[in-house]
Design a protein around this motif. Structure first.
Motif, mmCIF file in Angstrom:
data_model
loop_
_atom_site.group_PDB
_atom_site.id
_atom_site.type_symbol
_atom_site.label_atom_id
_atom_site.label_comp_id
_atom_site.label_asym_id
_atom_site.label_seq_id
_atom_site.Cartn_x
_atom_site.Cartn_y
_atom_site.Cartn_z
ATOM 1 N N TRP A 222 0.940 -1.552 -0.033
ATOM 2 C CA TRP A 222 -0.005 0.233 0.250
ATOM 3 C C TRP A 222 0.863 1.358 0.038
ATOM 4 N N LEU A 223 0.714 2.279 -0.643
ATOM 5 C CA LEU A 223 1.173 3.663 -0.716
ATOM 6 C C LEU A 223 0.604 4.489 -0.326
ATOM 7 N N GLN A 224 0.389 4.892 1.112
ATOM 8 C CA GLN A 224 0.116 6.522 2.017
ATOM 9 C C GLN A 224 0.744 7.286 2.049
ATOM 10 N N THR A 225 0.101 8.628 2.961
ATOM 11 C CA THR A 225 0.275 9.216 2.902
ATOM 12 C C THR A 225 0.926 10.569 1.865
ATOM 13 N N VAL A 226 0.910 9.855 0.503
ATOM 14 C CA VAL A 226 1.078 10.747 -0.451
ATOM 15 C C VAL A 226 1.360 12.309 -0.895
ATOM 16 N N MET A 227 2.325 13.116 -0.310
ATOM 17 C CA MET A 227 2.358 14.413 -0.049
ATOM 18 C C MET A 227 3.661 15.253 -0.557
ATOM 19 N N VAL A 228 3.180 15.922 -1.489
ATOM 20 C CA VAL A 228 4.660 16.721 -1.976
ATOM 21 C C VAL A 228 4.151 18.714 -1.517
ATOM 22 N N HIS A 229 5.072 18.869 -0.595
ATOM 23 C CA HIS A 229 4.782 20.693 -0.080
ATOM 24 C C HIS A 229 4.269 21.504 -1.144
ATOM 25 N N PRO A 230 2.990 22.014 -1.194
ATOM 26 C CA PRO A 230 2.597 23.359 -1.981
ATOM 27 C C PRO A 230 3.232 23.851 -3.349
ATOM 28 N N ASP A 231 4.674 24.544 -2.191
ATOM 29 C CA ASP A 231 5.283 25.199 -3.252
ATOM 30 C C ASP A 231 6.092 24.500 -4.538
ATOM 31 N N ARG A 232 6.138 22.925 -4.019
ATOM 32 C CA ARG A 232 6.555 22.293 -4.670
ATOM 33 C C ARG A 232 5.852 21.598 -6.179
ATOM 34 N N GLN A 233 3.436 22.150 -5.818
ATOM 35 C CA GLN A 233 3.591 21.133 -6.568
ATOM 36 C C GLN A 233 3.231 22.067 -8.177
ATOM 37 N N GLY A 234 3.367 21.445 -8.604
ATOM 38 C CA GLY A 234 3.002 21.674 -10.384
ATOM 39 C C GLY A 234 3.776 22.035 -10.990
ATOM 40 N N GLY A 235 4.891 21.617 -10.401
ATOM 41 C CA GLY A 235 6.643 22.364 -11.561
ATOM 42 C C GLY A 235 6.972 19.882 -11.560
ATOM 43 N N ALA B 91 8.951 7.073 -5.920
ATOM 44 C CA ALA B 91 8.125 5.420 -4.954
ATOM 45 C C ALA B 91 8.538 3.846 -5.420
ATOM 46 N N GLU B 92 8.062 3.892 -6.871
ATOM 47 C CA GLU B 92 7.809 2.444 -8.009
ATOM 48 C C GLU B 92 9.423 2.054 -7.603
ATOM 49 N N ALA B 93 10.449 3.592 -7.449
ATOM 50 C CA ALA B 93 11.828 2.682 -7.351
ATOM 51 C C ALA B 93 11.888 2.499 -5.978
ATOM 52 N N ALA C 191 -2.145 9.170 -15.013
ATOM 53 C CA ALA C 191 -0.999 9.588 -15.539
ATOM 54 C C ALA C 191 0.656 9.415 -15.093
ATOM 55 N N CYS C 192 0.654 8.403 -13.803
ATOM 56 C CA CYS C 192 1.733 7.574 -13.463
ATOM 57 C C CYS C 192 1.366 6.313 -13.355
ATOM 58 N N ARG D 144 -17.385 11.898 -1.001
ATOM 59 C CA ARG D 144 -16.655 11.827 -1.877
ATOM 60 C C ARG D 144 -16.173 10.261 -2.122
ATOM 61 N N ASP D 145 -15.764 9.530 -3.121
ATOM 62 C CA ASP D 145 -15.751 8.214 -3.980
ATOM 63 C C ASP D 145 -14.416 8.234 -2.785
ATOM 64 N N ASP D 146 -14.046 7.447 -2.803
ATOM 65 C CA ASP D 146 -12.665 6.184 -2.370
ATOM 66 C C ASP D 146 -12.437 5.886 -3.541
ATOM 67 N N VAL D 147 -11.620 6.491 -3.820
ATOM 68 C CA VAL D 147 -11.200 5.495 -5.031
ATOM 69 C C VAL D 147 -9.611 4.886 -5.619
ATOM 70 N N THR D 148 -9.463 3.043 -5.362
ATOM 71 C CA THR D 148 -8.567 2.399 -5.334
ATOM 72 C C THR D 148 -7.717 2.658 -6.676
ATOM 73 N N MET D 149 -6.676 2.810 -6.796
ATOM 74 C CA MET D 149 -5.937 2.269 -7.600
ATOM 75 C C MET D 149 -4.568 1.360 -7.633
ATOM 76 N N TRP D 150 -4.102 0.944 -8.413
ATOM 77 C CA TRP D 150 -3.300 -0.265 -9.081
ATOM 78 C C TRP D 150 -1.906 0.583 -9.886
ATOM 79 N N LEU D 151 -0.714 -0.177 -9.549
ATOM 80 C CA LEU D 151 0.357 0.238 -10.934
ATOM 81 C C LEU D 151 1.178 -1.381 -10.413
#
Length: 187
Positions: free
Chosen positions: A103-116, A126-128, A156-157, A177-184
């Protein structure tokens, strides 16, 4: 501690992604602050704004206990002076029939770093890291809050939606909101 990946998502400051860094007071406080900053900027990581670092500490403590017990691993992206600006926690499956995925949990990027590109860099790290944790891991599973476009980001990832529970997340009166499960799949 394993250096997993480095990235330069925005500007000239490199992020260093490290699996299983030493858990210091500075790291704990930095993650608590990061978590509050992400939530207060509209991030969907277990809380509804406004929150303070103090509000996030009980959930962070659960991750840290899992780390001490060997059932949770931390991937952290740091910037200048080792300040955490991105995280992902891996929850290892203890059931013998499910040890081949995490399981991958609590995936976060600081707002100042988002969008780039920092989010995509974190997901690549995380995959590595999953492969570094155990080469026999064949997949990564995560859940996300519907209605924010997160499904598109994870798709997209390389992730695909494999399940959805309608209205499973209650943000407030009448706001579900829906709880969505994603798989890689890996390998």
């Amino acid at each position: 501690m394993n250096d997993v990946h480095t990235a330069e998502p925005r500007g000239s400051v490199r992020l260093a992604y490290v699996l299983d860094p030493p858990v210091t007071t500075e790291l704990r406080e930095g993650i608590a602050e990061l978590w509050a900053d992400v939530v207060n900027a509209g991030g969907a990581v277990g809380f509804v704004p406004p929150v303070t670092p103090e509000d996030t500490r009980p959930q962070l403590r659960k991750h840290l206990i899992g780390m001490a017990e060997g059932t949770t691993r931390l991937l952290v992206g740091t910037a200048e002076r080792g300040r955490p600006v991105a995280t992902a926690f891996f929850a290892l499956n203890t059931h013998r029939l499910m040890r081949h995925w995490v399981w991958l949990q609590t995936v976060m990027v600081h707002p100042d770093r988002q969008g780039g590109g920092a989010g995509r860099e974190l997901m690549a790290a995380a995959e590595a890291a999953a492969t570094a944790i155990d080469p026999d891991i064949t997949g990564i599973r995560l859940t996300c809050r519907g209605g924010l476009g997160l499904e598109r980001f994870y798709a997209a990832c390389g992730y695909r939606e494999v399940g959805r529970v309608p209205a499973a997340i209650k943000l407030g009166d009448g706001e579900l909101r829906d709880d969505v499960t994603m798989w890689l799949p890996l390998g």
